[in-house]
Scaffold this motif. Structure first.
Motif, PDB file in Angstrom:
ATOM      1  N   ALA A   1       0.855  -1.185   0.000  1.00  0.00           N
ATOM      2  CA  ALA A   1       0.000   0.000   0.000  1.00  0.00           C
ATOM      3  C   ALA A   1       0.891   1.236   0.000  1.00  0.00           C
ATOM      4  N   THR A   2       0.805   2.002  -1.056  1.00  0.00           N
ATOM      5  CA  THR A   2       1.636   3.199  -1.180  1.00  0.00           C
ATOM      6  C   THR A   2       1.081   4.351  -0.340  1.00  0.00           C
ATOM      7  N   PHE A   3       1.865   5.389  -0.246  1.00  0.00           N
ATOM      8  CA  PHE A   3       1.477   6.629   0.420  1.00  0.00           C
ATOM      9  C   PHE A   3       0.154   7.130  -0.161  1.00  0.00           C
ATOM     10  N   ASN A   4       0.049   7.146  -1.481  1.00  0.00           N
ATOM     11  CA  ASN A   4      -1.153   7.622  -2.155  1.00  0.00           C
ATOM     12  C   ASN A   4      -2.357   6.742  -1.834  1.00  0.00           C
ATOM     13  N   THR A   5      -2.186   5.426  -1.911  1.00  0.00           N
ATOM     14  CA  THR A   5      -3.301   4.518  -1.649  1.00  0.00           C
ATOM     15  C   THR A   5      -3.803   4.652  -0.214  1.00  0.00           C
ATOM     16  N   LEU A   6      -2.895   4.629   0.764  1.00  0.00           N
ATOM     17  CA  LEU A   6      -3.313   4.741   2.170  1.00  0.00           C
ATOM     18  C   LEU A   6      -4.016   6.061   2.459  1.00  0.00           C
ATOM     19  N   ASN A   7      -3.441   7.161   1.977  1.00  0.00           N
ATOM     20  CA  ASN A   7      -4.050   8.463   2.241  1.00  0.00           C
ATOM     21  C   ASN A   7      -5.394   8.607   1.534  1.00  0.00           C
TER      22      ASN A   7
ATOM     23  N   ASN B   1       8.658   5.109   1.862  1.00  0.00           N
ATOM     24  CA  ASN B   1       9.978   5.409   2.414  1.00  0.00           C
ATOM     25  C   ASN B   1       9.855   6.383   3.589  1.00  0.00           C
ATOM     26  N   ALA B   2      10.955   6.551   4.303  1.00  0.00           N
ATOM     27  CA  ALA B   2      10.971   7.358   5.526  1.00  0.00           C
ATOM     28  C   ALA B   2      10.646   8.825   5.274  1.00  0.00           C
ATOM     29  N   ALA B   3      10.895   9.317   4.071  1.00  0.00           N
ATOM     30  CA  ALA B   3      10.547  10.707   3.764  1.00  0.00           C
ATOM     31  C   ALA B   3       9.030  10.882   3.715  1.00  0.00           C
ATOM     32  N   TYR B   4       8.327   9.930   3.118  1.00  0.00           N
ATOM     33  CA  TYR B   4       6.862  10.018   3.062  1.00  0.00           C
ATOM     34  C   TYR B   4       6.248   9.970   4.450  1.00  0.00           C
ATOM     35  N   VAL B   5       6.750   9.139   5.326  1.00  0.00           N
ATOM     36  CA  VAL B   5       6.123   9.011   6.644  1.00  0.00           C
ATOM     37  C   VAL B   5       6.326  10.258   7.503  1.00  0.00           C
ATOM     38  N   ARG B   6       7.215  11.129   7.092  1.00  0.00           N
ATOM     39  CA  ARG B   6       7.379  12.393   7.819  1.00  0.00           C
ATOM     40  C   ARG B   6       6.260  13.382   7.493  1.00  0.00           C
TER      41      ARG B   6
ATOM     42  N   ASN C   1       2.733  14.760   7.673  1.00  0.00           N
ATOM     43  CA  ASN C   1       1.744  14.623   8.750  1.00  0.00           C
ATOM     44  C   ASN C   1       0.552  13.750   8.386  1.00  0.00           C
ATOM     45  N   GLN C   2       0.157  13.755   7.128  1.00  0.00           N
ATOM     46  CA  GLN C   2      -1.035  13.005   6.741  1.00  0.00           C
ATOM     47  C   GLN C   2      -0.840  11.495   6.876  1.00  0.00           C
ATOM     48  N   PHE C   3       0.378  11.024   6.720  1.00  0.00           N
ATOM     49  CA  PHE C   3       0.589   9.576   6.762  1.00  0.00           C
ATOM     50  C   PHE C   3       0.162   8.987   8.102  1.00  0.00           C
ATOM     51  N   GLU C   4       0.667   9.520   9.197  1.00  0.00           N
ATOM     52  CA  GLU C   4       0.301   8.997  10.526  1.00  0.00           C
ATOM     53  C   GLU C   4      -1.190   9.169  10.792  1.00  0.00           C
ATOM     54  N   ARG C   5      -1.758  10.293  10.342  1.00  0.00           N
ATOM     55  CA  ARG C   5      -3.203  10.494  10.508  1.00  0.00           C
ATOM     56  C   ARG C   5      -3.979   9.416   9.754  1.00  0.00           C
ATOM     57  N   SER C   6      -3.518   9.088   8.538  1.00  0.00           N
ATOM     58  CA  SER C   6      -4.210   8.074   7.735  1.00  0.00           C
ATOM     59  C   SER C   6      -4.109   6.692   8.369  1.00  0.00           C
ATOM     60  N   VAL C   7      -2.935   6.344   8.872  1.00  0.00           N
ATOM     61  CA  VAL C   7      -2.773   5.054   9.549  1.00  0.00           C
ATOM     62  C   VAL C   7      -3.711   4.991  10.754  1.00  0.00           C
TER      63      VAL C   7
ATOM     64  N   GLY D   1       5.289  -4.790  11.686  1.00  0.00           N
ATOM     65  CA  GLY D   1       4.890  -4.739  10.280  1.00  0.00           C
ATOM     66  C   GLY D   1       5.989  -4.158   9.424  1.00  0.00           C
ATOM     67  N   PHE D   2       5.600  -3.293   8.515  1.00  0.00           N
ATOM     68  CA  PHE D   2       6.560  -2.675   7.612  1.00  0.00           C
ATOM     69  C   PHE D   2       7.284  -1.528   8.301  1.00  0.00           C
ATOM     70  N   VAL D   3       8.603  -1.523   8.181  1.00  0.00           N
ATOM     71  CA  VAL D   3       9.424  -0.441   8.714  1.00  0.00           C
ATOM     72  C   VAL D   3      10.062   0.259   7.509  1.00  0.00           C
ATOM     73  N   PRO D   4       9.795   1.568   7.341  1.00  0.00           N
ATOM     74  CA  PRO D   4      10.294   2.286   6.171  1.00  0.00           C
ATOM     75  C   PRO D   4      11.820   2.350   6.106  1.00  0.00           C
ATOM     76  N   ASN D   5      12.303   2.387   4.867  1.00  0.00           N
ATOM     77  CA  ASN D   5      13.723   2.603   4.581  1.00  0.00           C
ATOM     78  C   ASN D   5      13.911   4.050   4.170  1.00  0.00           C
ATOM     79  N   GLN D   6      15.150   4.461   4.120  1.00  0.00           N
ATOM     80  CA  GLN D   6      15.450   5.793   3.602  1.00  0.00           C
ATOM     81  C   GLN D   6      15.149   5.821   2.094  1.00  0.00           C
ATOM     82  N   PRO D   7      14.819   6.982   1.540  1.00  0.00           N
ATOM     83  CA  PRO D   7      14.548   7.057   0.102  1.00  0.00           C
ATOM     84  C   PRO D   7      15.699   6.464  -0.714  1.00  0.00           C
ATOM     85  N   GLY D   8      15.339   5.667  -1.705  1.00  0.00           N
ATOM     86  CA  GLY D   8      16.335   5.061  -2.582  1.00  0.00           C
ATOM     87  C   GLY D   8      17.032   3.846  -2.004  1.00  0.00           C
TER      88      GLY D   8
END
Length: 182
Positions: free
Chosen positions: A86-92, A124-129, A131-137, A153-160
């Motif tokens: 589930a991507t950032f876009n899909t979850l939000n 990635n870790a940049a997306y989870v920073r 604010n909407q990501f945590e609100r969506s979760v 569960g899933f633990v984000p990696n750094q971009p790239g």
């Protein structure tokens, strides 16, 4: 292709682990699931060369678009839904109720139909920073979705620095198995 008793809607977004979806389908079938595969439009484009094989493997059409009004549904009813990756876009979009594509529309409606649902992000870790990501979760969890994110569960990696081969698909299938059996 043997039909199984329990139906899982497996929905994938356009993140690198989606390229392993055939193996995930086989693993789900080994757990006695009849798998119906749905993809976001971009994930469907990424997997376009494999779609015929994925349809053969599941025994169902792979869907990435809404059906036409009045058309009969080509899938059996779901016992459980798994949304991964589930991507950032899909979850939000899902948390906000923005049903612009088939996958998000079905999972949003699935909440109202009380279909047990599990989701695991792939961001990635940049997306989870953002604010909407945590609100969506938090919002999805409040609506009863089991979101596999963080230490269990899933633990984000750094971009790239993604590790798509290490995506913990087994956690998604374990949770789906548990939810479908409850």
């Amino acid at each position: 292709m043997t039909k199984h008793g329990r139906v899982i809607y497996l929905f994938g977004s356009a993140a690198p682990p989606v390229f392993d979806i055939a193996k995930v389908i086989e693993d789900a079938q080994a757990r006695s699931f009849d798998v119906c595969l749905g993809l976001t439009p971009t994930a469907a484009r990424w997997l376009a060369p494999q779609l015929a094989e994925l349809e053969r493997l599941t025994g169902h059409p792979v869907r990435s678009e809404y059906k036409m009004p009045g058309e009969r549904d080509v899938w059996p009813e779901a016992d459980v839904i798994a949304v991964a990756p589930a991507t950032f876009n899909t979850l939000n979009s899902w948390a906000l109720g923005l049903t612009h594509d088939f996958v998000v529309g079905v999972v949003a409606e699935g909440i109202g139909k009380s279909i047990p649902t599990v989701a695991m992000p792939c961001v990635n870790a940049a997306y989870v920073r953002h604010n909407q990501f945590e609100r969506s979760v938090a919002e999805l969890r409040a609506m009863g979705v089991r979101v596999l994110y963080g230490k269990d569960g899933f633990v984000p990696n750094q971009p790239g620095q993604g590790k798509p081969k290490e995506y913990p698909w087994d956690l998604v299938l374990d949770a789906a198995d548990e939810l479908a059996s409850a």
